[in-house]
Design an enzyme around this catalytic site. Sequence first.
Site, short mmCIF file in Angstrom:
data_model
loop_
_atom_site.label_atom_id
_atom_site.label_comp_id
_atom_site.label_asym_id
_atom_site.label_seq_id
_atom_site.Cartn_x
_atom_site.Cartn_y
_atom_site.Cartn_z
N LEU A 164 39.90 47.30 32.76
CA LEU A 164 40.58 47.91 33.91
C LEU A 164 41.98 48.38 33.56
CD1 LEU A 164 39.40 45.44 36.70
CD2 LEU A 164 38.56 47.75 36.27
N HIS A 169 43.16 38.76 26.44
CA HIS A 169 44.31 39.28 27.20
C HIS A 169 45.48 38.29 27.19
CE1 HIS A 169 43.25 43.13 29.02
NE2 HIS A 169 42.08 42.67 29.43
CO CO Z 1 40.50 43.82 30.01
#
Ligand code: CO
Length: 151
Positions: free
Chosen positions: A88, A133
Amino acid sequence: MIREIVQIGDEVLRKKCEKVTRFDDSLRALLDDMKETLKRAEGAGLAAPQVGVPIRAVIVDVDEGFFELINPVFVWQKGEQVGPEGCLSVRGKAGTVRRPSKVKVVFQDRYGDRYSLVARDFFARAVCHEIDHLDGILYTDKATDLKDAED
Ligand code: CO
């Protein structure tokens, strides 16, 4: 509350995120906002740095269920799968990424209680992508054939 999803190029996506030590109402509000934001974006997972908060918290929404993983740590990673991935925070792109096929993770929930889970296949891929992340790693760092997504 829907939060803005940070896009690639923002330095918050490259930070080594801090361990969560306070399991308070502000953490729970953040997690609620992340869930709402993920549902709206129709994604499989979201990490706190993607909404601009560099702490070790991720959510994953897959066929197996909805999971909140605070301070997740791999116990082991087994096997291998190669498949498509997107993010995203990298709109309009897709790539092929090699991941373990099965992982075990220990984590805390929104109240600080400790759990573990075993994830396989796409669930394992989502968990690995989100935990990356937290260390400032994007799937684009690992993808072999990054290209424009078809949709
Ligand atoms: Co991601």
